[in-house]
Write a protein that holds these residues in place. Structure first.
Motif, PDB file in Angstrom:
ATOM      1  N   ASN A 117       0.823  -1.213   0.000  1.00 39.80           N
ATOM      2  CA  ASN A 117       0.000   0.000   0.000  1.00 39.80           C
ATOM      3  C   ASN A 117       0.852   1.256   0.000  1.00 39.80           C
ATOM      4  O   ASN A 117       0.534   2.244  -0.680  1.00 39.80           O
ATOM      5  CB  ASN A 117      -0.921  -0.002   1.217  1.00 39.80           C
ATOM      6  N   ALA A 121       0.673   3.804  -3.183  1.00 39.11           N
ATOM      7  CA  ALA A 121       0.228   5.194  -3.025  1.00 39.11           C
ATOM      8  C   ALA A 121       1.177   6.163  -3.733  1.00 39.11           C
ATOM      9  O   ALA A 121       0.759   7.242  -4.159  1.00 39.11           O
ATOM     10  CB  ALA A 121       0.132   5.543  -1.544  1.00 39.11           C
ATOM     11  N   VAL A 213      -4.609   5.616  -1.108  1.00 40.07           N
ATOM     12  CA  VAL A 213      -3.723   5.343  -2.245  1.00 40.07           C
ATOM     13  C   VAL A 213      -3.925   6.394  -3.331  1.00 40.07           C
ATOM     14  O   VAL A 213      -2.980   6.924  -3.909  1.00 40.07           O
ATOM     15  CB  VAL A 213      -3.986   3.923  -2.803  1.00 40.07           C
ATOM     16  N   ASP A 217      -1.188   9.171  -0.108  1.00 41.04           N
ATOM     17  CA  ASP A 217      -0.787   9.159   1.304  1.00 41.04           C
ATOM     18  C   ASP A 217      -0.334   7.746   1.690  1.00 41.04           C
ATOM     19  O   ASP A 217      -1.112   6.946   2.205  1.00 41.04           O
ATOM     20  CB  ASP A 217      -1.959   9.607   2.185  1.00 41.04           C
ATOM     21  N   GLY A 218       0.932   7.435   1.438  1.00 39.44           N
ATOM     22  CA  GLY A 218       1.470   6.114   1.699  1.00 39.44           C
ATOM     23  C   GLY A 218       1.396   5.683   3.153  1.00 39.44           C
ATOM     24  O   GLY A 218       0.943   4.570   3.445  1.00 39.44           O
ATOM     25  N   ALA A 221      -2.164   4.784   4.023  1.00 36.57           N
ATOM     26  CA  ALA A 221      -2.566   3.555   3.352  1.00 36.57           C
ATOM     27  C   ALA A 221      -1.971   2.336   4.047  1.00 36.57           C
ATOM     28  O   ALA A 221      -2.637   1.315   4.228  1.00 36.57           O
ATOM     29  CB  ALA A 221      -2.143   3.589   1.883  1.00 36.57           C
TER      30      ALA A 221
END
Length: 250
Positions: A117, A121, A213, A217-218, A221
């Motif tokens: 994720n 992202a 994602v 916004d890693g 996520a």
């Protein structure tokens, strides 16, 4: 008296040496997928061993998914392309003999999904976002029809995220670990009360992950993924193993 302590020497069988050399040739690229090994007769001459020893080595190599040997084929065994099958078999065996606990497998899946994720992202394309969106739409459509169709759509979502990560090893390990975990608890999942409620909750969680994602916004996520996995699996994991899963949460 002091001094080093030595372990007993293990007798190595001839077929194991053959396996090691052929594995090394594959690993170094000397043998590549599609290549043929020498015939049994040529292998016997090159290794100076009996036909039974050569055949035992070929059986081991075939069991490991490295070659395909057909009975009566005048050509040598064919070197196969890599597939996750061997990894899946090894990890499944470890789980069945209790060398890998359900808690360890779930913790590994939480870690893998969070990493996927995070990368997705930051690296995803519009086409990949569309694949994730389509998977969630399929989950909504399947929610009232049965768990199997819903589960297939769920898998499609996670596969799309794993592909968007751009990391093949994450894709392979995610697929293998997910399959093993679900097989271990399949009966418990099927017997769970309020399946419809669980499906609706799962859809909401996937929508939250997709939004993170899409927004790039890693960290969010990844955090959502770990929490969702924890919430879904924790009740199936033995109580003594749950602390290790909580340690993965923020």
């Amino acid at each position: 008296m002091g001094g080093p302590r030595f372990e007993p020497v293990r007798t190595v069988r001839a077929y194991e040496r053959i396996v090691e050399q052929i594995e090394e040739a594959v690993e170094t690229g000397t043998l590549t997928p599609g290549h043929r090994l020498p015939s049994e007769r040529d292998l016997m001459a090159q290794f100076s061993v009996s036909r039974s020893t050569v055949r035992e080595a070929l059986r081991v190599l075939q069991a490991r998914g490295l070659v395909r040997s057909r009975p009566g084929d005048p050509n040598g065994a064919e070197v196969l392309p890599f597939t996750p099958a061997a990894l899946h078999k090894s990890m499944t065996t470890l789980a069945r003999v209790d060398q890998l606990s359900l808690g360890e497998l779930v913790g590994f899946r939480m870690t893998l999904d969070a990493a996927a994720n995070l990368l997705a992202a930051r690296l995803r394309t519009e086409a990949q976002l569309a694949e994730m969106d389509a998977a969630i739409s399929a989950m909504r459509a399947a929610a009232g029809t049965g768990y199997d169709a819903f589960s297939a759509a769920d898998v499609a979502f996670h596969d799309a995220v794993a592909r968007a990560s751009g990391n093949k090893l994450i894709q392979i390990c995610t697929d293998v670990v997910r399959s093993i975990v679900l097989n271990l608890i399949a009966e418990k999942i099927a017997a769970a009360p309020d399946q419809d409620g669980l499906m609706r909750q799962s859809i909401r969680h996937h929508e939250e992950v997709l939004a993170a994602v899409r927004a790039g916004d890693g960290p969010l996520a990844a955090r959502l993924s770990r929490q969702t996995m924890y919430d879904y699996y924790v009740t199936y994991v033995p109580a003594p193993e749950r602390a290790a899963l909580r340690a993965l949460l923020d």
